[in-house]
Every structure is written in structure tokens, then in C-alpha cells.
Scaffold this motif. Structure first.
Motif, PDB file in Angstrom:
ATOM      1  N   THR A  43      31.527  42.438  18.253  1.00  0.00           N
ATOM      2  CA  THR A  43      30.641  42.360  17.086  1.00  0.00           C
ATOM      3  C   THR A  43      29.904  43.663  16.813  1.00  0.00           C
ATOM      4  N   THR A  44      30.064  44.697  17.681  1.00  0.00           N
ATOM      5  CA  THR A  44      29.385  45.969  17.428  1.00  0.00           C
ATOM      6  C   THR A  44      30.120  46.781  16.377  1.00  0.00           C
ATOM      7  N   LEU A  45      31.375  46.432  16.113  1.00  0.00           N
ATOM      8  CA  LEU A  45      32.141  47.175  15.116  1.00  0.00           C
ATOM      9  C   LEU A  45      31.944  46.574  13.740  1.00  0.00           C
ATOM     10  N   PRO A  46      31.705  47.377  12.698  1.00  0.00           N
ATOM     11  CA  PRO A  46      31.622  46.829  11.352  1.00  0.00           C
ATOM     12  C   PRO A  46      32.939  46.165  10.978  1.00  0.00           C
ATOM     13  N   GLN A  47      32.845  45.115  10.219  1.00  0.00           N
ATOM     14  CA  GLN A  47      34.047  44.402   9.794  1.00  0.00           C
ATOM     15  C   GLN A  47      34.700  45.137   8.625  1.00  0.00           C
ATOM     16  N   PRO A  48      36.001  45.285   8.679  1.00  0.00           N
ATOM     17  CA  PRO A  48      36.687  46.037   7.614  1.00  0.00           C
ATOM     18  C   PRO A  48      36.596  45.313   6.280  1.00  0.00           C
ATOM     19  N   THR A  49      36.370  46.134   5.242  1.00  0.00           N
ATOM     20  CA  THR A  49      36.405  45.589   3.886  1.00  0.00           C
ATOM     21  C   THR A  49      37.820  45.674   3.369  1.00  0.00           C
ATOM     22  N   SER A  50      38.009  45.082   2.216  1.00  0.00           N
ATOM     23  CA  SER A  50      39.359  45.159   1.621  1.00  0.00           C
ATOM     24  C   SER A  50      39.708  46.589   1.287  1.00  0.00           C
ATOM     25  N   ALA A  51      38.678  47.384   0.840  1.00  0.00           N
ATOM     26  CA  ALA A  51      38.952  48.794   0.532  1.00  0.00           C
ATOM     27  C   ALA A  51      39.353  49.542   1.786  1.00  0.00           C
ATOM     28  N   ALA A  52      38.667  49.247   2.917  1.00  0.00           N
ATOM     29  CA  ALA A  52      39.010  49.922   4.161  1.00  0.00           C
ATOM     30  C   ALA A  52      40.400  49.564   4.616  1.00  0.00           C
ATOM     31  N   ARG A  53      40.767  48.258   4.451  1.00  0.00           N
ATOM     32  CA  ARG A  53      42.108  47.856   4.873  1.00  0.00           C
ATOM     33  C   ARG A  53      43.178  48.554   4.032  1.00  0.00           C
ATOM     34  N   ARG A  54      42.816  48.946   2.796  1.00  0.00           N
ATOM     35  CA  ARG A  54      43.792  49.663   1.972  1.00  0.00           C
ATOM     36  C   ARG A  54      43.784  51.163   2.266  1.00  0.00           C
ATOM     37  N   GLY A  55      42.836  51.647   3.148  1.00  0.00           N
ATOM     38  CA  GLY A  55      42.767  53.064   3.494  1.00  0.00           C
ATOM     39  C   GLY A  55      41.868  53.872   2.588  1.00  0.00           C
ATOM     40  N   THR A  56      41.120  53.221   1.715  1.00  0.00           N
ATOM     41  CA  THR A  56      40.202  53.937   0.849  1.00  0.00           C
ATOM     42  C   THR A  56      38.772  53.594   1.215  1.00  0.00           C
ATOM     43  N   ALA A  57      37.859  54.530   0.901  1.00  0.00           N
ATOM     44  CA  ALA A  57      36.447  54.307   1.189  1.00  0.00           C
ATOM     45  C   ALA A  57      35.853  53.351   0.176  1.00  0.00           C
TER      46      ALA A  57
END
Length: 736
Positions: free
Chosen positions: A6-20
Motif C-alpha cells: 500500500t506504500t506504492l501509489p495506485q496506477p491511473t489509467s493514464a499511467a497504465r498507458r505510459g503517459t503522465a
């Protein structure tokens, strides 16, 4: 089942696509417009859910990648030069670089937006307080190593700006890629640019709160382009001084009880075409040969129009570039010091020009100038006045005075146009000025500034003298600040200059009606610590050269000239003579031409003409320096005594000067064109036997050689000597 970290931020959909994560449209708009106060919050690397987001602003780039641990991760174009991506599964920001592809190839660079501020909290505190005495170390362009990377820190004070960007030669003067961050209430903007080295040309692109965008030269630039180009240049001094002996002892004797004879020079025209280093080969030797103790440079700070002679400055921290680099200027000063010559510099804190690329309305608002239109513009010079009531502006100027003394080893500052600062109604009619809080005409903010400047300079730079060009009867110009004075060391005696030049310009037959113009100066001679100035201002604009002010034929003009110099050097007060007057140049000074050195060529009869006057100046300085009576008690009324003060019909003046030990010098001037034989001069009965030690009528100076050879013994009614026509003689005790 394994537990999720739980210390890691959860990936957003933008992050999963490789964009900020996308930028807020308002932030994006302000960033691209150059109006964002915190571009570091939008650009660079930031921890986000799912990893580390990296965003770069690289206009005109074809592609941008991030290089981490030797691996290349392409960023996605967001349009308008923005590129972003996410380094997945990372808890903290790694060391990285950017790989930027342009049409000419790829370039690996450091990301400016990964660096912490390169300016400390103490600096910002002192700037806010207006008390940063080394302001040039905090603001401007400073080459440095920051977080292990070499580059340049850019900082600028622009409190009213909506945004500031760095535009440079390597950006083709487009600041889009390098927005700066605001450092809060200080009004300072900062950006560290890795890889930017000395010699880089730059400006600040200001976005005003009115929506205007414009380029400004750096107010704190230490080097600038040669006009008409206007960019600032990144500079770091590497000069190694050789004047340690001079600096250690320059303050051993207070200036008001020391010999002080000044040769005023306009550097660009003294020998037209010579650089600072070339001047260093000839100027020290010339000044030393003539025996002056100091040179005074007309303003050397950066100015765009040579016809202003340096009195309309746009770069207060940069020596004028057309003669060389700042280190070249230091070399000239060092050379003068090693020749035993002090250096005074004209300093102009009263006003600045309105050039739109410089200080005027710097961040889109009145900043260095007052906001009140009645006080902002100087009516005489078409310039802006400084806002002395604003602590940051006072700091800018006080630190500038310190800068020249500490960084360039300047020995004195002659402060220009002090009267224009002191009075709110200076050159203004009724209704064009507002009184101070007490209903008076004094500019209380300017008074506070001058006191602060003087106190700071004297505290930080031992041995330095400040000199006021102040033309009114303001009381206490050279009184210490702790006694209510302005704190200057010396003041130009404009009254003596005006009166004595008025007297000497009259035909001798009329001089008896103006006799008091030569004696009145002694009424107030000890009210201040004075310099007697025959400066550039007196030999331009139709005022004629010094010798040309004199009446009569050429022989009489030169004789008057010599007699006047003899009177001036003997009169209480230090002396200053502008270049060209030391050899009786007949033409007014011309900035493009400079002194007429050809007049000293023997083929023009110079041996008994112009060279003779120059030889006199050399001998005046030599005798002056060797005679404590002429300088030890300049500020002590007991060091002076009239012996002939009322001989108006004869046009004769005589006075005694005394050294601390009582040793006298007798100076007698005959400003009539007739020989006065057996002229009686009262001297104390217990006085010495006298001998003539200087006579401006000597043949070697071009005179008629009417002298007083041998010892002169006092009689019951004084001494009797022959007074040459239009001449000054000095007598000193005959050696036993």
C-alpha cells in the motif's frame, strides 16, 4: 493470498498507458504563455500513482526520451512542445537525463526542472529586507556547480510579473522552453540551467500582469554586449589581483589629511581606440609621470549611447564592453595600483534611461522608478529617477557601490548629481512636485539612501572615499552619518569653481571689481571637506577649454592658465583637473576626438608652449606632494592665513599655508599683466628666510622668467619680492 504494497501509489489509467496525468488546462495555458509562477510543479519528474511521471517542454523537438540507467524510455508528445511519460513501478525519482531529437540530431541534456532552488533562504530573507550587501552574488547569472552538475543559475527580481523565462542565443531568443519559478514573497524568479556556460548571451522574457510579453536585459548582468546590441552575457571572473600591497595600505592616512590630486579621464577618448589592457600600458605611466595621486574615470558602467559619456546607465554592474571584458578592466585598475595611483569612479545613482529593454518599467510596472509620475521622471535629462523609498531599489544601489569597491578594488566613488536627489522640487515648477511628510522640499528617502550607502561602503571597504558632486548649500554633506550628516568623505567645491573661473575670465583691468570672487571661498572653506574641480563639465558645450577662458593674446592666455593652476594647487582643498587641461589644449573636449596630443609634438613649438604647461603641472604635483603644508590641514582653519587679501587694485592675492608642525608655504598670485617690483608682503616677524620654490613665469614653462633668485630675508615690514606678470609664486623656508 499476497498482500498489496500500500506504500506504492495506485496506477491511473493514464499511467497504465505510459503517459503522465494530464495537465489542468489553465495550468497548461499559463505554462505555454510564460505566465506560470511554478513551472517546476508541472515539468520535470514527480512521483504519481504507478511510478514517476516525467514531463518536458521542448519546442521544435521531434522527439524526447528519458535515459535512466542507460535505458531509453520514449516520451509521448502532448502537443505544443510538451512531452510526457511514466517510469513505472518506481517509488522515488531516479537520476535521469533527457535525450532530445531535433532536425540536426539528438542531444543528451540534463533536465533543468529536476533541480532544487539554487538560491538559499538567507539570500531571499536579505533581499526581502533590502539588506543584501553582496546582492550580485544572489541575483543575475551565476555559473556554478549545483547538485553535482555544472551550469548557470539565473535569478531576477520582478515582483509584478506573471511569469519570467530565460531567453538566450541558444534558444534563438525564444524563452518558451525555460520558464522560471517564483520564490514567493521576495519577488525573485529562479532557474538553474545545466550546461549553460560563460559567454552565453541571454535576456529575461517578462510576462506582465497586463498580458504583455517583452525581453529585458539583466539588471544584475556583470557583462554585456557592445552597443547597439543589448543582451547580457554570462560571466565569471578569474582575475588574480597583484595589488595586495596597495590594498593593505591605501587607508593608512585619512584622505582629508593626505595629498589628493586627481586627473579626470574619459577612458574611451583619452587615447581613442585603445582597450582596457592597451590603456594599462600607457595611462599609469603618464599619470605617474605627472605626479597625480589618483585618476577619476568618468562613468564606466554599461551605457548604450556613447554621447552620454556614461551618465545614462543601463547596466549598473557591468563595465562598458567596448573596451574589453570585466577582467580586462580589473587589469587596468591593477596596473594603476601597482604604479601607486588610486582609482576613483564616477557613480550615477540618481537616474537611468528609458530604454525599453533595460530597467524602465522592468516587469511591466514602475519598479526601479517611482509610481508617482511627479517623481518618476527627471525633467532635465529625459530619464527616470530611482525610487529611493523602496528597500529593494535602495539595496540594488547600495550593493552596487559595494560591488565596484570589493570586486574591482575601486578606491573612491564620485557620486554624480547629488543635489538632484536631495530636493523634491529640483528643476520642477510649482505643482510638479509633492512635499515630504513634514511639508518640506527635502527628499527624505534619498537622504536615507545616501547615508546608508556611505555608511555601508566605509564599513565594508576600508580606505575608500566617497565624493559628492553637490552644488547647493546642503548642510553636512561631509559630516559623519552618526552626527546627522550625509557621510561623504569629500565634496566638490562648485562655488569655488564658479567664482574663480568667473574672475579669471575677466580682462585684468576689470578684475579689481571681482576681487571678492577669489577670496569668498575662504568664508566657507572649512564647512565641508572640499575638492576643487576643473572637470569635464567646465570644458564642453560652449564653455571653452580652460586656457581659452582666459583673456588676452595667446601668451597672456597661457600665463593666466599657469597662474590659475598655481593658485588652485595652493588653495585649501584637494584638486581635480580634466584631461587636456594639463597641457593647455585650446579646443573644447570632444568625445570622439579626445585630447589633442599632437600639440605636444615639438614641431608645433610645444617645447615652450603646451609642453611647458604640462611641465608646470608635473612640478606643481611634485611640490604639492612634498609639502605637507598644502594638504595636511586642508580641513583646519588654523592651516591658512591671508597675507594679501584686499589688494584689489593690484589684482594680487597672497596667503600662508601651514603644516601640522608649523612649517609654512607662502603663495602669491599676480593676476595683472604688469611686473610688480619690490612688492611688499607682510609675513610674521618671527618667520623664516624664504626662497622661491615655484614660479609659473619660469622660462621652462613658457613664461618670461622673471624670478626671485637667492634667499629672501624678512625686514621689519615683511618681505619684498618681484611679482612676475600673470603668475603665481610659491615660497618656502630657506634651508639652513
Amino acid at each position: 493470498m499476497a498482500l498489496r504494497d500500500t506504500t506504492l501509489p495506485q496506477p491511473t489509467s493514464a499511467a497504465r498507458r505510459g503517459t503522465a496525468p494530464p495537465l489542468d488546462p489553465a495550468d497548461r495555458g499559463r505554462l505555454l504563455a510564460g505566465a506560470h509562477h511554478d513551472p517546476h510543479a508541472l515539468l520535470g519528474a514527480h512521483v504519481v500513482p504507478g511510478g514517476v511521471a516525467v514531463r518536458a517542454l521542448r519546442p521544435f523537438a521531434r522527439a524526447v526520451s528519458v535515459v535512466v540507467d542507460g535505458k531509453r524510455i520514449p516520451l509521448v508528445s502532448e502537443g505544443d512542445g510538451l512531452f510526457s511519460g511514466v517510469l513505472p513501478r518506481r517509488r522515488k525519482i531516479p537520476a535521469y537525463k533527457l535525450l532530445v531529437a531535433y532536425e540536426d540530431g539528438e542531444h543528451e541534456v540534463e533536465d533543468p526542472y529536476r533541480f532544487l532552488p539554487a538560491l538559499g533562504e538567507l539570500d531571499l530573507h536579505l533581499i526581502r529586507e533590502g539588506r543584501h550587501e553582496q546582492l550580485w552574488r544572489a541575483l543575475g547569472a551565476e555559473p556554478m556547480v549545483h547538485q553535482g552538475v555544472a551550469g548557470t543559475r539565473f535569478t531576477v527580481w520582478a515582483p509584478n510579473a506573471q511569469g519570467v523565462r530565460v531567453a538566450a542565443d541558444f534558444t534563438y531568443w525564444d524563452g518558451t522552453a525555460f520558464p522560471m519559478r517564483s520564490l514567493g514573497a521576495s519577488g525573485v524568479w529562479e532557474l538553474f540551467l545545466p550546461g549553460v556556460a560563460e559567454g552565453t548571451k541571454y535576456k529575461f522574457e517578462i510576462h506582465s500582469r497586463h498580458g504583455h510579453r517583452f525581453l529585458k536585459a539583466d539588471p544584475m548582468a556583470r557583462y554585456a554586449e557592445v552597443p547597439p546590441d543589448t543582451a547580457s552575457i554570462v560571466h565569471s571572473s578569474r582575475y588574480e589581483w597583484g595589488d595586495a600591497e596597495w590594498m593593505a595600505h591605501r587607508g593608512d592616512v585619512p584622505v582629508h589629511v593626505a595629498p589628493f590630486s586627481v586627473y579626470e579621464v574619459h577612458l574611451p577618448s583619452w587615447r581613442p581606440g585603445l582597450s582596457y589592457r592597451e590603456l594599462a600600458e600607457v595611462l599609469p605611466a603618464y599619470v605617474r609621470d605627472l605626479g597625480f595621486t589618483h585618476v577619476e574615470f568618468m562613468p564606466v558602467a554599461h551605457h548604450p549611447f556613447s554621447g552620454s559619456w556614461g551618465y545614462q546607465i543601463t547596466g549598473f554592474y557591468a563595465p562598458m564592453a567596448k573596451l574589453g571584458t570585466p577582467d580586462d578592466f580589473k587589469f587596468l585598475i591593477d596596473s594603476l595600483h601597482r604604479a601607486g595611483i588610486g582609482v576613483i569612479m564616477d557613480w550615477v545613482p540618481a537616474h537611468f534611461p528609458k530604454d525599453d529593454w533595460a530597467l524602465a518599467r522592468f516587469d511591466g510596472e514602475p519598479l526601479y522608478e517611482p509610481g508617482d509620475a511627479r517623481r518618476a521622471e527627471h525633467p532635465d535629462w529625459g530619464t527616470y529617477e530611482f525610487d529611493f523609498g523602496r528597500v529593494e531599489v535602495r539595496n540594488f544601489l547600495v550593493a552596487n557601490a559595494v560591488y565596484w569597491c570589493e570586486e574591482f578594488h575601486i578606491d573612491g566613488l564620485r557620486v554624480d548629481a547629488v543635489a538632484s536627489m536631495l530636493y523634491l522640487d529640483y528643476s520642477r515648477d510649482s505643482g510638479q512636485w509633492a512635499p515630504n511628510v513634514y511639508g518640506g522640499r527635502e527628499d527624505l528617502d534619498a537622504v536615507a539612501f545616501l547615508r546608508e550607502m556611505n555608511a555601508t561602503v566605509y564599513r565594508r571597504a576600508p580606505g575608500v572615499v566617497t565624493i559628492a558632486e553637490e552644488s547647493t548649500a546642503w548642510e553636512g554633506v561631509t559630516r559623519p552619518t552618526d552626527s546627522g550628516g550625509l557621510g561623504f568623505g569629500l565634496k566638490w567645491n562648485m562655488g569655488w569653481m564658479h567664482d574663480s573661473l568667473g574672475y579669471i575670465s575677466h580682462e585684468p583691468v576689470h578684475r579689481k571689481y571681482h576681487h571678492n570672487e577669489m577670496t569668498f571661498s575662504m568664508v566657507y572653506a572649512y564647512s565641508e571637506n572640499y575638492v576643487l574641480p576643473i572637470s569635464h563639465d567646465e570644458v564642453v558645450h560652449g564653455k571653452q577649454a580652460l586656457v581659452s577662458k582666459m583673456p588676452g593674446d595667446w601668451w597672456q592666455q597661457r600665463a593666466n592658465h599657469r597662474a590659475y593652476l598655481g593658485f588652485m594647487w595652493a588653495h585649501p582643498g584637494k584638486q581635480l583637473l580634466f584631461m587636456g587641461q594639463e597641457f593647455a589644449q585650446g579646443a573644447e573636449w570632444s568625445e570622439p576626438e579626445g585630447p589633442h596630443w599632437w600639440l605636444l609634438d615639438p614641431q608645433y613649438g610645444a617645447e615652450a608652449d603646451h609642453r611647458g604647461v604640462r611641465d608646470l603641472v608635473r612640478d606643481l604635483n611634485s611640490a604639492y606632494r612634498a609639502t605637507p603644508a598644502l594638504w595636511q590641514r586642508d580641513t583646519d582653519p588654523g592651516g591658512f592665513r591671508w597675507v594679501i587679501g584686499d589688494a584689489a587694485d593690484d589684482n594680487v592675492f597672497g596667503f600662508l599655508r601651514y603644516a601640522v608642525d608649523g612649517t609654512p608655504l607662502l603663495a602669491v598670485s599676480n593676476f595683472s599683466p604688469v611686473v610688480r617690483d619690490d612688492y611688499r608682503i607682510w609675513v610674521p616677524e618671527d618667520g623664516p628666510v624664504w626662497e622661491e620654490t615655484l614660479n609659473t613665469d619660469a622660462a621652462r614653462y613658457g613664461g618670461g622668467d622673471i624670478t626671485n633668485p637667492g634667499p629672501i630675508k624678512p625686514e621689519e615690514d615683511g618681505i619684498r619680492i618681484t611679482l612676475p606678470p600673470l603668475a603665481t609664486v610659491w615660497l618656502t623656508p630657506y634651508p639652513c
